[in-house]
Design an enzyme around this catalytic site. Structure first.
Site, PDB file in Angstrom:
ATOM      1  N   GLY A  70      38.105  51.525  34.086  1.00 56.50           N
ATOM      2  CA  GLY A  70      37.894  52.813  34.729  1.00 56.50           C
ATOM      3  C   GLY A  70      36.447  53.242  34.803  1.00 56.50           C
ATOM      4  CG  ASP A  71      34.049  53.156  38.033  1.00 56.17           C
ATOM      5  OD1 ASP A  71      33.549  52.364  37.226  1.00 56.17           O
ATOM      6  OD2 ASP A  71      34.263  52.879  39.229  1.00 56.17           O
ATOM      7  CB  ALA A 103      37.751  60.604  35.740  1.00 50.93           C
ATOM      8  CG  HIS A 107      32.115  44.545  34.528  1.00 53.28           C
ATOM      9  ND1 HIS A 107      31.369  45.320  33.679  1.00 53.28           N
ATOM     10  CD2 HIS A 107      32.939  45.394  35.183  1.00 53.28           C
ATOM     11  CE1 HIS A 107      31.743  46.588  33.806  1.00 53.28           C
ATOM     12  NE2 HIS A 107      32.707  46.653  34.707  1.00 53.28           N
ATOM     13  CE1 TYR A 164      46.035  57.643  37.090  1.00 56.30           C
ATOM     14  CE2 TYR A 164      44.008  57.235  35.875  1.00 56.30           C
ATOM     15  CZ  TYR A 164      45.285  57.751  35.942  1.00 56.30           C
ATOM     16  OH  TYR A 164      45.827  58.366  34.834  1.00 56.30           O
ATOM     17  CD  GLU A 217      40.498  50.287  46.802  1.00 57.67           C
ATOM     18  OE1 GLU A 217      40.474  49.484  45.858  1.00 57.67           O
ATOM     19  OE2 GLU A 217      39.503  50.948  47.171  1.00 57.67           O
TER      20      GLU A 217
HETATM   21  P1  FAD Z   1      37.485  45.895  31.397  1.00 57.81           P
HETATM   22  O1  FAD Z   1      38.365  44.704  31.582  1.00 57.81           O
HETATM   23  O2  FAD Z   1      37.752  46.788  30.250  1.00 57.81           O
HETATM   24  O3  FAD Z   1      35.975  45.350  31.348  1.00 57.81           O
HETATM   25  C1  FAD Z   1      34.861  46.238  31.334  1.00 57.81           C
HETATM   26  C2  FAD Z   1      33.673  45.530  30.662  1.00 57.81           C
HETATM   27  O4  FAD Z   1      33.969  45.339  29.280  1.00 57.81           O
HETATM   28  C3  FAD Z   1      33.366  44.137  31.219  1.00 57.81           C
HETATM   29  O5  FAD Z   1      31.978  43.936  31.116  1.00 57.81           O
HETATM   30  C4  FAD Z   1      34.120  43.198  30.280  1.00 57.81           C
HETATM   31  O6  FAD Z   1      33.521  41.918  30.249  1.00 57.81           O
HETATM   32  C5  FAD Z   1      33.992  43.944  28.961  1.00 57.81           C
HETATM   33  N1  FAD Z   1      35.137  43.767  28.070  1.00 57.81           N
HETATM   34  C6  FAD Z   1      36.431  43.629  28.399  1.00 57.81           C
HETATM   35  N2  FAD Z   1      37.197  43.524  27.302  1.00 57.81           N
HETATM   36  C7  FAD Z   1      36.348  43.605  26.236  1.00 57.81           C
HETATM   37  C8  FAD Z   1      36.523  43.587  24.830  1.00 57.81           C
HETATM   38  N3  FAD Z   1      37.724  43.444  24.284  1.00 57.81           N
HETATM   39  N4  FAD Z   1      35.424  43.740  24.030  1.00 57.81           N
HETATM   40  C9  FAD Z   1      34.179  43.901  24.587  1.00 57.81           C
HETATM   41  N5  FAD Z   1      33.959  43.906  25.921  1.00 57.81           N
HETATM   42  C10 FAD Z   1      35.026  43.780  26.744  1.00 57.81           C
HETATM   43  N6  FAD Z   1      37.716  52.462  38.713  1.00 57.81           N
HETATM   44  C11 FAD Z   1      38.380  53.647  38.677  1.00 57.81           C
HETATM   45  O7  FAD Z   1      37.996  54.550  37.937  1.00 57.81           O
HETATM   46  N7  FAD Z   1      39.491  53.848  39.459  1.00 57.81           N
HETATM   47  C12 FAD Z   1      39.988  52.889  40.270  1.00 57.81           C
HETATM   48  O8  FAD Z   1      40.985  53.098  40.941  1.00 57.81           O
HETATM   49  C13 FAD Z   1      39.318  51.623  40.315  1.00 57.81           C
HETATM   50  N8  FAD Z   1      39.786  50.597  41.084  1.00 57.81           N
HETATM   51  C14 FAD Z   1      39.187  49.368  41.017  1.00 57.81           C
HETATM   52  C15 FAD Z   1      39.738  48.300  41.740  1.00 57.81           C
HETATM   53  C16 FAD Z   1      39.162  47.030  41.682  1.00 57.81           C
HETATM   54  C17 FAD Z   1      39.784  45.887  42.444  1.00 57.81           C
HETATM   55  C18 FAD Z   1      37.993  46.839  40.913  1.00 57.81           C
HETATM   56  C19 FAD Z   1      37.346  45.483  40.847  1.00 57.81           C
HETATM   57  C20 FAD Z   1      37.425  47.880  40.196  1.00 57.81           C
HETATM   58  C21 FAD Z   1      38.017  49.157  40.237  1.00 57.81           C
HETATM   59  N9  FAD Z   1      37.514  50.227  39.516  1.00 57.81           N
HETATM   60  C22 FAD Z   1      38.158  51.451  39.501  1.00 57.81           C
HETATM   61  C23 FAD Z   1      36.255  50.073  38.753  1.00 57.81           C
HETATM   62  C24 FAD Z   1      36.504  49.618  37.323  1.00 57.81           C
HETATM   63  O9  FAD Z   1      37.236  50.596  36.619  1.00 57.81           O
HETATM   64  C25 FAD Z   1      35.135  49.415  36.680  1.00 57.81           C
HETATM   65  O10 FAD Z   1      34.505  48.284  37.252  1.00 57.81           O
HETATM   66  C26 FAD Z   1      35.127  49.320  35.185  1.00 57.81           C
HETATM   67  O11 FAD Z   1      33.772  49.384  34.757  1.00 57.81           O
HETATM   68  C27 FAD Z   1      35.687  48.027  34.606  1.00 57.81           C
HETATM   69  O12 FAD Z   1      37.018  47.896  34.792  1.00 57.81           O
HETATM   70  P2  FAD Z   1      37.783  46.599  34.210  1.00 57.81           P
HETATM   71  O13 FAD Z   1      39.189  46.830  34.471  1.00 57.81           O
HETATM   72  O14 FAD Z   1      37.156  45.354  34.649  1.00 57.81           O
HETATM   73  O15 FAD Z   1      37.485  46.842  32.634  1.00 57.81           O
END
Ligand code: FAD
Length: 293
Positions: free
Chosen positions: A108-109, A51, A150, A49, A17
């Site tokens: 996303g963060d 914000a 998470h 990526y 990464e």
């Molecule tokens: P989601 O899948 O949307 O989940 C977020 C939370 O919401 C979880 O608690 C999940 O259980 C819950 N959830 C999911 N779907 C639903 C639903 N339909 N209804 C209610 N709750 C739901 N961040 C960045 O900004 N840029 C990056 O490049 C980046 N790279 C990353 C790479 C990896 C390998 C990882 C593990 C994380 C990365 N992150 C990055 C951080 C990530 O964006 C955060 O952890 C974010 O808070 C959650 O992303 P997610 O894709 O798991 O989100």
């Protein structure tokens, strides 16, 4: 869909990464390190990526340079923060013009405008997966998984169900958050299998390179670290500063990765922190031990 298509057939692999440095004056140094890591022949590289507009442009530019100048297959991260159909279409089309056809779809963060977020159809990574899969059938899609759960989810079961939804909407494989206890990963894979999920789960490994970077990353990502390991890092630092931490981190990562590979993981994704020396040493030693042949 190069990354998603190739990981099954690749045999056990390693990948890296990268994060696009904000300050463009540091890009030549970044590219020099990326070139060293590209020389190790990783299966692919992922590019984070952030914000905001400049950050998106930087991601795109770095993806393009790594793909075009170094020939590495790229998994481009893409998040829901501030996303609209138009912005996603623009980003994915530009990636495809550079020969990049795989994304890591993420929640996303970062803080988007709260009202805009409420209006957006992209609330969760699953919304992004559904949209990209429907619109760009040639794009491979990965999603993030959390062996330790998470940080925002009320329970592991909720997390697994939402994870299942991301895969059901069209994601090809899972890339995990960093973890230090391999039992968490294997337990997670077993729970996913219990839900009928058989798609690859690639473990994400962070080699510890300094106490300060470890602290920063742990506070940002919300993952856990075993107390004994953290104390070990602190003790190493007290004895010999950053150099001793590097040595400690190297030995730990080497053991962690070889254990994962011995137990049959598809490959390992290494959080490089844009640094080359630790990764070069790890890959050379692991190859010397007969891995990645
Ligand atoms: P989601 O899948 O949307 O989940 C977020 C939370 O919401 C979880 O608690 C999940 O259980 C819950 N959830 C999911 N779907 C639903 C639903 N339909 N209804 C209610 N709750 C739901 N961040 C960045 O900004 N840029 C990056 O490049 C980046 N790279 C990353 C790479 C990896 C390998 C990882 C593990 C994380 C990365 N992150 C990055 C951080 C990530 O964006 C955060 O952890 C974010 O808070 C959650 O992303 P997610 O894709 O798991 O989100």
């Amino acid at each position: 869909m190069q990354v998603a298509q190739n990981i099954d057939a690749a045999g056990q692999f390693f990948s890296f990464e990268f994060f696009p440095p904000k300050d463009k004056s540091t890009w030549p140094r970044f590219m020099e390190r990326a070139e060293r890591l590209a020389g190790l022949n990783p299966q692919f590289a992922s590019v984070t990526y952030g914000a905001g507009g400049t950050s998106h442009d930087n991601s795109l530019e770095i993806c393009s340079m790594l793909k075009k100048d170094m020939g590495i297959d790229i998994l481009a991260h893409l998040t829901c923060v501030g996303a609209s159909e138009q912005s996603i279409d623009g980003f994915v089309s530009s990636l495809m013009e550079c020969g990049v056809s795989d994304i890591l779809a993420l929640g996303g963060d970062g803080v988007a405008d709260a009202e805009a977020k409420e209006r957006s159809r992209f609330q969760h990574a699953s919304d992004l997966v559904e949209y990209v899969d429907g619109k760009f059938s040639d794009v491979g899609i990965a999603v993030a998984g959390y062996p330790g759960g998470h940080p925002e989810s009320p329970s592991l079961i909720h997390d697994l169900e939402f994870h299942n939804a991301k895969l059901a909407k069209g994601a090809d494989f899972t890339m995990t958050q960093l973890f230090f206890d391999n039992r968490l990963y294997f337990d997670y894979v077993e729970r996913l299998a219990g839900l009928g999920i058989k798609r690859p789960v690639i473990p994400g490994v962070l080699p510890i390179q300094s106490l300060s970077s470890l602290r920063r990353i742990m506070s940002l990502c919300g993952a856990g670290i075993p107390g004994g390991l953290y104390c070990g890092v602190e003790k190493a630092f007290e004895k010999g500063g950053d150099e001793a931490v590097m040595e400690f981190g190297f030995n730990f990562a080497r053991k962690q990765i070889s254990d994962l590979l011995d137990k049959g993981v598809p490959g390992v994704h290494i959080y490089s922190l844009n640094r080359a020396a630790m990764c070069e040493r790890l890959i050379a030693d692991l190859k010397g031990d007969g891995y990645f042949s």
